[in-house]
Write a protein that holds these residues in place. Sequence first.
Motif, mmCIF file in Angstrom:
data_model
loop_
_atom_site.group_PDB
_atom_site.id
_atom_site.type_symbol
_atom_site.label_atom_id
_atom_site.label_comp_id
_atom_site.label_asym_id
_atom_site.label_seq_id
_atom_site.Cartn_x
_atom_site.Cartn_y
_atom_site.Cartn_z
ATOM 1 N N ARG A 28 79.686 43.391 93.267
ATOM 2 C CA ARG A 28 79.985 44.377 94.289
ATOM 3 C C ARG A 28 78.744 45.177 94.653
ATOM 4 O O ARG A 28 78.526 45.518 95.802
ATOM 5 N N LYS B 37 84.052 44.751 101.989
ATOM 6 C CA LYS B 37 84.062 45.098 100.574
ATOM 7 C C LYS B 37 84.695 44.043 99.674
ATOM 8 O O LYS B 37 84.347 43.930 98.505
ATOM 9 N N TRP B 38 85.649 43.301 100.187
ATOM 10 C CA TRP B 38 86.425 42.457 99.274
ATOM 11 C C TRP B 38 86.473 40.966 99.602
ATOM 12 O O TRP B 38 86.855 40.159 98.741
ATOM 13 N N ILE B 42 87.458 37.881 96.949
ATOM 14 C CA ILE B 42 88.708 37.129 97.046
ATOM 15 C C ILE B 42 88.417 35.639 97.123
ATOM 16 O O ILE B 42 89.044 34.836 96.428
ATOM 17 N N GLN B 57 95.602 40.743 92.703
ATOM 18 C CA GLN B 57 95.471 42.177 92.478
ATOM 19 C C GLN B 57 94.992 42.467 91.051
ATOM 20 O O GLN B 57 94.232 43.408 90.820
ATOM 21 N N ILE B 60 91.195 41.311 90.622
ATOM 22 C CA ILE B 60 90.187 42.099 91.318
ATOM 23 C C ILE B 60 90.438 43.566 91.047
ATOM 24 O O ILE B 60 91.165 44.235 91.777
ATOM 25 N N ILE B 63 91.012 47.011 93.635
ATOM 26 C CA ILE B 63 91.466 46.793 95.008
ATOM 27 C C ILE B 63 92.857 47.388 95.186
ATOM 28 O O ILE B 63 93.683 47.363 94.277
ATOM 29 N N SER B 64 93.072 47.948 96.341
ATOM 30 C CA SER B 64 94.377 48.541 96.628
ATOM 31 C C SER B 64 95.229 47.528 97.388
ATOM 32 O O SER B 64 94.703 46.586 97.972
ATOM 33 N N MET B 67 94.147 47.140 101.023
ATOM 34 C CA MET B 67 92.971 46.330 101.296
ATOM 35 C C MET B 67 93.180 44.873 100.930
ATOM 36 O O MET B 67 92.659 43.977 101.598
ATOM 37 N N LEU B 68 93.947 44.641 99.884
ATOM 38 C CA LEU B 68 94.223 43.253 99.516
ATOM 39 C C LEU B 68 94.989 42.572 100.644
ATOM 40 O O LEU B 68 94.604 41.502 101.115
ATOM 41 N N THR B 71 92.666 42.317 103.866
ATOM 42 C CA THR B 71 91.614 41.306 103.761
ATOM 43 C C THR B 71 92.199 39.904 103.735
ATOM 44 O O THR B 71 91.691 38.989 104.389
ATOM 45 N N SER B 138 84.568 54.771 94.978
ATOM 46 C CA SER B 138 85.554 54.468 93.951
ATOM 47 C C SER B 138 85.248 55.131 92.624
ATOM 48 O O SER B 138 84.276 54.863 91.999
#
Lengths: 138, 138
Positions: A28, B37-38, B42, B57, B60, B63-64, B67-68, B71, B138
């Motif tokens: 990240r 960011k993700w 993923i 979830q 990773i 991650i919220s 956002m999951l 994305t 974060s």
Amino acid sequence: MQDSADIGMAAAVGPCASIPADHMDFIRQVLDRVGDKWSMLIIAVLEGGPTRYTDLQRQIPGISQRMLTHTLRQLTEDGLITRTAYAEVPPRVEYALAPLGGGLNEIVKQLIGWAADHHDEIRANRSRTGTAASSSRS
Amino acid sequence: MQDSADIGMAAAVGPCASIPADHMDFIRQVLDRVGDKWSMLIIAVLEGGPTRYTDLQRQIPGISQRMLTHTLRQLTEDGLITRTAYAEVPPRVEYALAPLGGGLNEIVKQLIGWAADHHDEIRANRSRTGTAASSSRS
DNA sequence: CGGTATCCATTACGATACTG
DNA sequence: CAGTATCGTAATGGATACCG
């Protein structure tokens, strides 16, 4: 797809495959630096040799001074590129790929190559699903 | 703005390398999608095989759902990954790498490998220059 | 389980103006 | 030429609550 539905075990396919979680962090870190709006573009341009501020600005349409300066500084601080200022008049500053950035550049080139190769495919998919282009920052 | 007086020919780089400007556009398109960011995380996780929502979830950290989901949808719309919903109870949805995403994954893997290889070097450079502005999210 | 919807804070970014 | 400073906007991304 007639496979038995053992939901519990099936998901546990990654005994070691997925990312080691301790790697997640610096992945990240790097992605955050390199994955921003302009870093890769700057690195790619710098492949063409040492370039100065205004040339960078001209070769990267749409970048603002603020972002050019900011991104340049980040990359310099990370040791990906070098900054050389010549104490003359008019002032001249050249940015170049550092060895570290050179290695990254190889990957960036591949990504750009991939992008060039598949962008129309992506666009096709995107319009098929009726995606509202959310990435419209003007 | 015409640069009538060339201060130095040396600065007139562009041996052949820099980006063709017409490429700039879709490079940014791809970077914008993959560089968030993700997305890459993923894609990297999905390399381990089809994975369902909650497993993603869990694999990773940080991650919220928002956002999951977001994305995942972007990647699906771009045709980089596939979404398969099984109409059963309890509901099961699996995400997997599409062929298109598989190609990108190769590059992502290299980027992750590079990150793993040089992150300490970057961190060293970063602290040496006394970088304050880091990505402290974060 | 696999999402969606809403609220909210942070930040990235661009435009503009100014400086050494 | 090569930046810096300040501002406003818009996007990013997290927390929480709710739904099919």
